[in-house]
Design a protein around this motif. Structure first.
Motif, PDB file in Angstrom:
ATOM      1  N   LEU A   1       0.813  -1.214   0.000  1.00  0.00           N
ATOM      2  CA  LEU A   1       0.000   0.000   0.000  1.00  0.00           C
ATOM      3  C   LEU A   1       0.846   1.263   0.000  1.00  0.00           C
ATOM      4  O   LEU A   1       0.319   2.362  -0.085  1.00  0.00           O
ATOM      5  CB  LEU A   1      -0.962  -0.004   1.190  1.00  0.00           C
ATOM      6  N   ASP A   2       2.153   1.107   0.089  1.00  0.00           N
ATOM      7  CA  ASP A   2       3.051   2.251   0.056  1.00  0.00           C
ATOM      8  C   ASP A   2       3.347   2.670  -1.385  1.00  0.00           C
ATOM      9  O   ASP A   2       4.018   3.653  -1.623  1.00  0.00           O
ATOM     10  CB  ASP A   2       4.357   1.928   0.798  1.00  0.00           C
TER      11      ASP A   2
ATOM     12  N   TRP B   1       2.020   3.936  -5.165  1.00  0.00           N
ATOM     13  CA  TRP B   1       0.904   4.625  -5.806  1.00  0.00           C
ATOM     14  C   TRP B   1       0.082   3.657  -6.626  1.00  0.00           C
ATOM     15  O   TRP B   1      -1.118   3.856  -6.819  1.00  0.00           O
ATOM     16  CB  TRP B   1       1.432   5.728  -6.730  1.00  0.00           C
ATOM     17  N   ASP B   2       0.725   2.641  -7.125  1.00  0.00           N
ATOM     18  CA  ASP B   2       0.078   1.673  -7.994  1.00  0.00           C
ATOM     19  C   ASP B   2      -1.215   1.137  -7.387  1.00  0.00           C
ATOM     20  O   ASP B   2      -2.233   1.043  -8.065  1.00  0.00           O
ATOM     21  CB  ASP B   2       1.049   0.528  -8.287  1.00  0.00           C
ATOM     22  N   ALA B   3      -1.208   0.791  -6.132  1.00  0.00           N
ATOM     23  CA  ALA B   3      -2.394   0.213  -5.496  1.00  0.00           C
ATOM     24  C   ALA B   3      -3.568   1.177  -5.537  1.00  0.00           C
ATOM     25  O   ALA B   3      -4.704   0.789  -5.829  1.00  0.00           O
ATOM     26  CB  ALA B   3      -2.072  -0.173  -4.055  1.00  0.00           C
ATOM     27  N   TYR B   4      -3.312   2.433  -5.280  1.00  0.00           N
ATOM     28  CA  TYR B   4      -4.388   3.425  -5.247  1.00  0.00           C
ATOM     29  C   TYR B   4      -4.868   3.782  -6.650  1.00  0.00           C
ATOM     30  O   TYR B   4      -6.066   3.894  -6.895  1.00  0.00           O
ATOM     31  CB  TYR B   4      -3.916   4.682  -4.506  1.00  0.00           C
ATOM     32  N   ILE B   5      -3.939   3.953  -7.560  1.00  0.00           N
ATOM     33  CA  ILE B   5      -4.308   4.301  -8.930  1.00  0.00           C
ATOM     34  C   ILE B   5      -5.103   3.165  -9.564  1.00  0.00           C
ATOM     35  O   ILE B   5      -6.139   3.383 -10.183  1.00  0.00           O
ATOM     36  CB  ILE B   5      -3.066   4.649  -9.773  1.00  0.00           C
ATOM     37  N   ARG B   6      -4.635   1.935  -9.401  1.00  0.00           N
ATOM     38  CA  ARG B   6      -5.350   0.795  -9.986  1.00  0.00           C
ATOM     39  C   ARG B   6      -6.737   0.641  -9.374  1.00  0.00           C
ATOM     40  O   ARG B   6      -7.690   0.326 -10.074  1.00  0.00           O
ATOM     41  CB  ARG B   6      -4.558  -0.490  -9.803  1.00  0.00           C
ATOM     42  N   SER B   7      -6.861   0.852  -8.078  1.00  0.00           N
ATOM     43  CA  SER B   7      -8.173   0.733  -7.426  1.00  0.00           C
ATOM     44  C   SER B   7      -9.161   1.732  -8.004  1.00  0.00           C
ATOM     45  O   SER B   7     -10.302   1.389  -8.328  1.00  0.00           O
ATOM     46  CB  SER B   7      -8.041   0.947  -5.917  1.00  0.00           C
ATOM     47  N   VAL B   8      -8.739   2.955  -8.152  1.00  0.00           N
ATOM     48  CA  VAL B   8      -9.607   3.991  -8.715  1.00  0.00           C
ATOM     49  C   VAL B   8      -9.881   3.694 -10.189  1.00  0.00           C
ATOM     50  O   VAL B   8     -11.021   3.814 -10.662  1.00  0.00           O
ATOM     51  CB  VAL B   8      -8.982   5.394  -8.525  1.00  0.00           C
TER      52      VAL B   8
ATOM     53  N   LYS C   1       5.820   6.360  -3.580  1.00  0.00           N
ATOM     54  CA  LYS C   1       5.455   7.721  -3.240  1.00  0.00           C
ATOM     55  C   LYS C   1       6.717   8.456  -2.766  1.00  0.00           C
ATOM     56  O   LYS C   1       7.594   7.855  -2.171  1.00  0.00           O
ATOM     57  CB  LYS C   1       4.441   7.736  -2.093  1.00  0.00           C
TER      58      LYS C   1
ATOM     59  N   THR D   1     -12.320   0.838 -10.632  1.00  0.00           N
ATOM     60  CA  THR D   1     -13.649   1.315 -10.237  1.00  0.00           C
ATOM     61  C   THR D   1     -14.280   2.149 -11.346  1.00  0.00           C
ATOM     62  O   THR D   1     -15.465   1.993 -11.654  1.00  0.00           O
ATOM     63  CB  THR D   1     -13.560   2.132  -8.931  1.00  0.00           C
TER      64      THR D   1
END
Length: 191
Positions: free
Chosen positions: A23-24, A26-33, A190, A36
């Protein structure tokens, strides 16, 4: 929180640390969004399509969800895998449609006939090289049979609607796979 983590067994502490590391990025957040957004796009397109469809205006939400779920089946992290998944998904859908139509036109609506068709669908999917998509073949078969029992429309219309919904979701997933490789910040830490 660090004090609570130290009270956990070693394997649990490692899992917490590995999760923090994943979760550190950016990939996890960008892919999740991104995923979605793709799912919502397919849902909206499927919903609008079903509203103009000849019989499914009242159940447009179900068709929209079918399109949205298809995105999750097709979209992969790279374009080659996404393209392969697109063709496998469409092939398994066409096979499921064919088996569903055989069942609806030539078999009496009975659980044992449906069970026979499920077995047949799984065997055919293995024979034509879609063994890993056999469950998807059966899903297409079942959703068409369910819709055909819920309304009095011709099974051809139900099959065409379900196929179009899968095509909508698969198309969104395919485009998402192609454009997803170009997202900024993927696999970068990040600052």
């Amino acid at each position: 929180m660090p004090g609570r983590v130290s009270m956990l067994p070693e394997t649990a502490r490692r899992k917490v640390h590995e999760t923090e590391q994943r979760l550190d990025h950016w990939d996890a957040y960008i892919r999740s969004v991104y995923v979605t957004i793709l799912v919502i796009m397919a849902y909206l397109l499927g919903y609008e399509f079903d509203l103009i469809g000849p019989i499914h205006g009242g159940v447009a939400v179900v068709g929209a969800l079918w399109a949205a779920a298809t995105v999750l089946s097709v979209y992969k992290d790279d374009r080659v895998a996404t393209r392969e998944s697109f063709f496998s998904t469409m092939g398994s859908t066409f096979l499921g449609v064919a088996v569903a139509l055989v069942y609806l036109f030539w078999f009496p609506p009975h659980m044992w006939g449906l069970a026979l068709m499920i077995i047949l669908a799984m065997l055919i999917s293995q024979a034509v090289g879609l063994a890993d998509r056999g469950r998807q073949v059966v899903s297409a078969l079942l959703i068409i049979v369910i819709f055909s029992h819920l309304n009095a429309a011709n099974p051809w219309i139900n099959a065409a609607m379900r196929t179009a919904e899968v095509l909508i979701g698969a198309g969104v997933g395919l485009l998402g796979g192609y454009f997803g490789e170009k997202l900024p910040g993927l696999d970068k830490r990040k600052p």
